[in-house]
Design a protein around this motif. Structure first.
Motif, PDB file in Angstrom:
ATOM      1  N   GLY A 244      29.079 -34.461  14.093  1.00 21.38           N
ATOM      2  CA  GLY A 244      30.091 -34.601  13.038  1.00 21.38           C
ATOM      3  C   GLY A 244      29.656 -35.540  11.932  1.00 21.38           C
ATOM      4  N   LYS A 245      29.736 -35.070  10.696  1.00 20.48           N
ATOM      5  CA  LYS A 245      29.391 -35.924   9.545  1.00 20.48           C
ATOM      6  C   LYS A 245      30.376 -37.093   9.463  1.00 20.48           C
ATOM      7  N   GLY A 246      29.822 -38.299   9.507  1.00 16.32           N
ATOM      8  CA  GLY A 246      30.672 -39.494   9.487  1.00 16.32           C
ATOM      9  C   GLY A 246      30.369 -40.396   8.306  1.00 16.32           C
TER      10      GLY A 246
ATOM     11  N   PHE B  21      32.780 -43.541   3.625  1.00 18.79           N
ATOM     12  CA  PHE B  21      33.170 -43.436   2.216  1.00 18.79           C
ATOM     13  C   PHE B  21      31.980 -42.934   1.417  1.00 18.79           C
ATOM     14  N   ASP B  22      32.250 -41.922   0.584  1.00 14.29           N
ATOM     15  CA  ASP B  22      31.184 -41.298  -0.203  1.00 14.29           C
ATOM     16  C   ASP B  22      31.425 -41.553  -1.684  1.00 14.29           C
ATOM     17  N   THR B  23      30.749 -42.597  -2.202  1.00 21.51           N
ATOM     18  CA  THR B  23      30.845 -42.861  -3.648  1.00 21.51           C
ATOM     19  C   THR B  23      29.927 -41.925  -4.431  1.00 21.51           C
TER      20      THR B  23
ATOM     21  N   LEU C 224      26.511 -41.475  -8.868  1.00 22.30           N
ATOM     22  CA  LEU C 224      27.916 -41.860  -8.656  1.00 22.30           C
ATOM     23  C   LEU C 224      28.899 -40.741  -9.009  1.00 22.30           C
ATOM     24  N   LYS C 225      29.915 -40.598  -8.186  1.00 25.47           N
ATOM     25  CA  LYS C 225      30.957 -39.609  -8.456  1.00 25.47           C
ATOM     26  C   LYS C 225      31.870 -40.112  -9.567  1.00 25.47           C
ATOM     27  N   PRO C 226      32.570 -39.192 -10.262  1.00 26.97           N
ATOM     28  CA  PRO C 226      33.578 -39.636 -11.222  1.00 26.97           C
ATOM     29  C   PRO C 226      34.741 -40.326 -10.501  1.00 26.97           C
TER      30      PRO C 226
ATOM     31  N   PHE D  40      37.895 -39.309   3.272  1.00 22.36           N
ATOM     32  CA  PHE D  40      37.974 -38.218   4.254  1.00 22.36           C
ATOM     33  C   PHE D  40      36.603 -37.618   4.566  1.00 22.36           C
ATOM     34  N   ASP D  41      35.550 -38.224   4.017  1.00 20.52           N
ATOM     35  CA  ASP D  41      34.220 -37.642   4.203  1.00 20.52           C
ATOM     36  C   ASP D  41      33.675 -37.885   5.615  1.00 20.52           C
ATOM     37  N   MET D  42      34.515 -38.469   6.458  1.00 21.02           N
ATOM     38  CA  MET D  42      34.150 -38.627   7.879  1.00 21.02           C
ATOM     39  C   MET D  42      34.998 -37.700   8.747  1.00 21.02           C
TER      40      MET D  42
ATOM     41  N   THR E 219      21.693 -38.326  -4.868  1.00 21.39           N
ATOM     42  CA  THR E 219      22.111 -39.152  -3.728  1.00 21.39           C
ATOM     43  C   THR E 219      23.518 -38.788  -3.243  1.00 21.39           C
ATOM     44  N   ASP E 220      24.195 -37.917  -4.013  1.00 24.11           N
ATOM     45  CA  ASP E 220      25.523 -37.464  -3.585  1.00 24.11           C
ATOM     46  C   ASP E 220      25.427 -36.304  -2.587  1.00 24.11           C
ATOM     47  N   ALA E 221      24.252 -35.733  -2.427  1.00 26.76           N
ATOM     48  CA  ALA E 221      24.066 -34.720  -1.372  1.00 26.76           C
ATOM     49  C   ALA E 221      23.565 -35.449  -0.128  1.00 26.76           C
ATOM     50  N   GLU E 222      24.427 -36.360   0.375  1.00 26.00           N
ATOM     51  CA  GLU E 222      24.025 -37.279   1.442  1.00 26.00           C
ATOM     52  C   GLU E 222      24.338 -36.764   2.841  1.00 26.00           C
ATOM     53  N   GLY E 223      25.340 -35.873   2.909  1.00 25.22           N
ATOM     54  CA  GLY E 223      25.758 -35.406   4.240  1.00 25.22           C
ATOM     55  C   GLY E 223      24.607 -34.760   4.983  1.00 25.22           C
TER      56      GLY E 223
ATOM     57  N   ALA F 260      31.100 -30.620   9.042  1.00 24.49           N
ATOM     58  CA  ALA F 260      30.905 -31.531   7.924  1.00 24.49           C
ATOM     59  C   ALA F 260      31.731 -31.149   6.701  1.00 24.49           C
ATOM     60  N   THR F 261      32.281 -32.155   6.055  1.00 27.88           N
ATOM     61  CA  THR F 261      32.863 -31.975   4.721  1.00 27.88           C
ATOM     62  C   THR F 261      31.681 -31.988   3.758  1.00 27.88           C
ATOM     63  N   LEU F 262      30.942 -30.878   3.729  1.00 25.43           N
ATOM     64  CA  LEU F 262      29.595 -30.952   3.158  1.00 25.43           C
ATOM     65  C   LEU F 262      29.517 -30.685   1.662  1.00 25.43           C
ATOM     66  N   THR F 263      30.281 -29.690   1.177  1.00 26.22           N
ATOM     67  CA  THR F 263      30.102 -29.344  -0.238  1.00 26.22           C
ATOM     68  C   THR F 263      31.409 -28.996  -0.946  1.00 26.22           C
ATOM     69  N   GLY F 264      31.510 -29.446  -2.196  1.00 23.67           N
ATOM     70  CA  GLY F 264      32.608 -28.997  -3.045  1.00 23.67           C
ATOM     71  C   GLY F 264      32.510 -27.497  -3.284  1.00 23.67           C
ATOM     72  N   ALA F 265      31.289 -26.976  -3.255  1.00 21.06           N
ATOM     73  CA  ALA F 265      31.088 -25.539  -3.495  1.00 21.06           C
ATOM     74  C   ALA F 265      31.790 -24.692  -2.436  1.00 21.06           C
TER      75      ALA F 265
ATOM     76  N   ALA G 145      39.752 -29.895   5.815  1.00 23.02           N
ATOM     77  CA  ALA G 145      39.875 -31.121   6.617  1.00 23.02           C
ATOM     78  C   ALA G 145      41.024 -32.020   6.187  1.00 23.02           C
ATOM     79  N   TRP G 146      41.393 -31.927   4.904  1.00 24.32           N
ATOM     80  CA  TRP G 146      42.528 -32.735   4.459  1.00 24.32           C
ATOM     81  C   TRP G 146      43.270 -32.033   3.345  1.00 24.32           C
ATOM     82  N   LYS G 147      44.495 -32.530   3.095  1.00 27.49           N
ATOM     83  CA  LYS G 147      45.305 -31.997   2.001  1.00 27.49           C
ATOM     84  C   LYS G 147      45.378 -33.036   0.896  1.00 27.49           C
TER      85      LYS G 147
HETATM   86  N1  BES Z   1      31.382 -35.109   0.511  1.00 36.06           N
HETATM   87  C1  BES Z   1      30.919 -34.316  -0.557  1.00 36.06           C
HETATM   88  C2  BES Z   1      31.459 -32.908  -0.539  1.00 36.06           C
HETATM   89  C3  BES Z   1      32.882 -32.734  -0.980  1.00 36.06           C
HETATM   90  C4  BES Z   1      33.227 -32.839  -2.303  1.00 36.06           C
HETATM   91  C5  BES Z   1      33.837 -32.400  -0.061  1.00 36.06           C
HETATM   92  C6  BES Z   1      34.530 -32.640  -2.695  1.00 36.06           C
HETATM   93  C7  BES Z   1      35.139 -32.182  -0.450  1.00 36.06           C
HETATM   94  C8  BES Z   1      35.483 -32.306  -1.772  1.00 36.06           C
HETATM   95  C9  BES Z   1      29.407 -34.211  -0.496  1.00 36.06           C
HETATM   96  O1  BES Z   1      28.742 -35.322   0.000  1.00 36.06           O
HETATM   97  C10 BES Z   1      28.928 -34.018  -1.897  1.00 36.06           C
HETATM   98  O2  BES Z   1      29.107 -34.907  -2.672  1.00 36.06           O
HETATM   99  N2  BES Z   1      28.362 -32.865  -2.180  1.00 36.06           N
HETATM  100  C11 BES Z   1      27.913 -32.549  -3.488  1.00 36.06           C
HETATM  101  C12 BES Z   1      26.589 -31.847  -3.351  1.00 36.06           C
HETATM  102  C13 BES Z   1      25.889 -31.658  -4.659  1.00 36.06           C
HETATM  103  C14 BES Z   1      25.414 -32.995  -5.190  1.00 36.06           C
HETATM  104  C15 BES Z   1      24.715 -30.736  -4.432  1.00 36.06           C
HETATM  105  C16 BES Z   1      28.958 -31.649  -4.139  1.00 36.06           C
HETATM  106  O3  BES Z   1      29.517 -30.799  -3.452  1.00 36.06           O
HETATM  107  O4  BES Z   1      29.236 -31.850  -5.312  1.00 36.06           O
END
Ligand code: BES
Ligand code: MN
Ligand code: ZN
Length: 498
Positions: free
Chosen positions: A266-268, A271-273, A278-280, A289-291, A348-352, A375-380, A469-471
């Motif tokens: 499980g991706k733990g 906190f994913d900045t 850096l994320k917006p 919720f990234d864990m 560095t945001d593709a850390e999972g 894993a909460t792996l991708t926004g895609a 995983a979350w609302k």
């Molecule tokens: N934890 C995020 C994925 C995520 C984003 C889950 C929004 C739920 C809602 C993951 O670590 C991430 O940031 N992924 C990037 C990958 C990109 C940099 C290739 C993403 O999805 O933007």
């Protein structure tokens, strides 16, 4: 919570509340028919006057109905009779619990379990009932100060069965439902806790606590120095910017002697900045919720060990914080994974995937029967499937189909997704063996392909749970998914379903 079954008619059994259902076009369910007869036509007259509705999820609670032994009757809408399924049932039960919130209901009798719902035998009827009630009763108010609203003091749930012979199935469903609801609550709590409380060390403490006093379950935790010795350069590159130390949590449940274990990873990311990439700021709080992958595999372990399933299950959680700082990994850095493959960290945001790949290499030592990472792996993935189904990737068609079916049966649904060399080629790097991102197209698929480079020779599946995983919004909070899907999968693998 206590459970019982009964063949008594809805009107004849004493309780604080009996739940009965009505359908569109004035059709009464089995329990409602009996209540209507006992009360000399009250249900039909209320339908006629428009005072109760058969719309799915609508509830009317009537106290002191003449001819009925229960203190209250909850009449709940089930919609169209030919589209009744487990989803409608769960919604109906949950709505009833919400409607009873201000009452002192301790015992309820759910007669909806007599209705012919798609995919529901006495076992699944009782299980869905107990899980839906658990969901509806869940509160997260431990961080609020002041007086808290008293919860509904529910302590006993009864399920109606058509014949005595159904009792065993119904009680088994209630028992499994209880364990799954508890696992879901564990996962929700971990997800909902703030990131200054739910750190990697905290996750480790929760895992340890779950195994204390359970002879079949043990937990070990590796620190950063131990991970360094193992060569986990990819995982450690994610925690490089954080002050909170990273952990690798390993939980082992032995319910089946020397059988090969199923391994859940499980991706733990507590906190994913985004790190240096850096994320917006808007909505960044939700990256606590990234864990939730970690929360769901720990919650599943709680459920399986409580059910004492005859199966071996290992849970591995790479737990880190992804922070920017002077010691953080930079875009362009090249790191060496435990597998030996080098990775160019372009974002560095593709850390999972960077922590999961080392965890997936680590689990080879268990010679797993199957490995499933969550894993909460991708926004895609959220773009592709929205918030209803998680993505199911696998290098093993049979495993993918098993998970799909487990999702269907547990109403914790997923959808099979593709992988393949064309997608994997998007991960080419000019400077290292692979890059950690695959360009703008198919972001959830290329993330899965990245993990696939570390799972050769194992039967492996990957669940991207970013959408489920979350609302967000007014209902913001963890869902506990996919604990029901994973529990169902393991129940099936253990041969423990009736
Ligand atoms: N934890 C995020 C994925 C995520 C984003 C889950 C929004 C739920 C809602 C993951 O670590 C991430 O940031 N992924 C990037 C990958 C990109 C940099 C290739 C993403 O999805 O933007
Ligand atoms: Mn990220
Ligand atoms: Zn992340």
């Amino acid at each position: 919570m206590k459970y019982f079954t009964t063949t008594s008619k809805a009107s004849r059994r004493a309780s604080d509340c009996v739940i009965v259902g009505i359908y569109n076009r004035g059709k009464l369910g089995i329990g409602a028919t009996d209540i209507d007869t006992a009360s000399k036509g009250l249900v039909r007259s209320l339908i006629k006057s428009g005072d109760i509705s058969a719309e799915a999820g609508r509830v009317a609670v009537l106290p002191d109905v003449p001819g009925v032994k229960a203190k209250r009757v909850a009449i709940v809408g089930l919609g169209k009779s030919d589209s009744l399924d487990a989803i409608v049932m769960r919604k109906a039960v949950a709505a009833t619990i919400k409607a009873l919130a201000d009452t002192k209901t301790r015992q309820i009798l759910n007669t909806l379990t007599l209705e012919p719902a798609k995919g529901c035998n006495p076992y699944y009827h009782a299980r869905h009932s107990v899980e839906a009630i658990g969901d509806a009763l869940y509160r997260f108010d431990q961080m609020k100060s002041g007086r808290k609203k008293a919860p509904l003091p529910l302590s006993t749930i009864g399920h109606s069965i058509a014949k005595r012979g159904d009792a065993r199935q119904s009680m088994l469903g209630a028992d499994h439902g209880d364990a799954i609801a508890n696992g879901v609550a564990v996962a929700k709590d971990l997800g909902n806790l703030p990131p200054n409380v739910c750190t990697p060390s905290y996750l480790g403490r929760v895992a340890k606590k779950l195994s204390s006093g359970n002879g079949k379950l043990s937990t070990r935790i590796l620190n950063e120095a131990e991970m360094k010795k193992l060569g986990m350069g990819s995982l450690l590159s994610v925690t490089a910017g954080a002050v909170e130390p990273g952990k690798l949590i390993i939980m082992q449940y032995k319910g089946a002697g020397s059988d090969k274990p199923v391994v859940l990873v499980g991706k733990g990311v507590t906190f994913d900045t985004g790190g240096i990439s850096l994320k917006p700021g808007l909505g960044m709080d939700e990256m606590k919720f990234d864990m939730c992958g970690a929360a769901s595999v720990i919650g599943t372990m709680a459920a399986i060990s409580r059910m004492k399933l005859p199966i071996n299950l290992t849970v591995v959680v790479p737990a880190v914080e992804n922070m920017p700082s002077g010691t953080a990994t930079r875009p362009g850095d090249i790191v060496k994974s435990m597998s030996g493959q080098t990775i160019e960290v372009l974002n560095t945001d593709a850390e999972g995937r960077l922590i999961l790949c080392d965890a997936l290499t680590y689990v080879r030592r268990f010679k797993p029967a199957a490995v499933i990472d969550v894993a909460t792996l991708t926004g895609a993935c959220v773009v592709a499937l929205g918030h209803h189904r998680c993505a199911i990737y696998a290098n093993d068609d049979k495993l993918q189909a098993e998970l799909f079916t487990a999702g269907d049966n547990s109403e914790d649904i997923g959808w099979p997704m593709p992988m393949g060399e064309q997608y994997a080629a998007q991960l080419k790097s000019n400077f290292a063996d692979i890059a950690n991102i695959g360009g703008p197209g198919g972001g959830s698929v290329t993330a899965a392909c990245f993990l696939g480079k570390f799972t050769d020779g194992m039967s492996w599946a990957h669940l991207d749970i970013a959408g489920v995983a979350w609302k967000s919004g007014a209902q913001k909070g963890g869902t506990g998914r996919p604990v029901p899907m994973l529990s169902e999968f393991l129940l099936s693998r253990a041969g423990a379903l009736p």
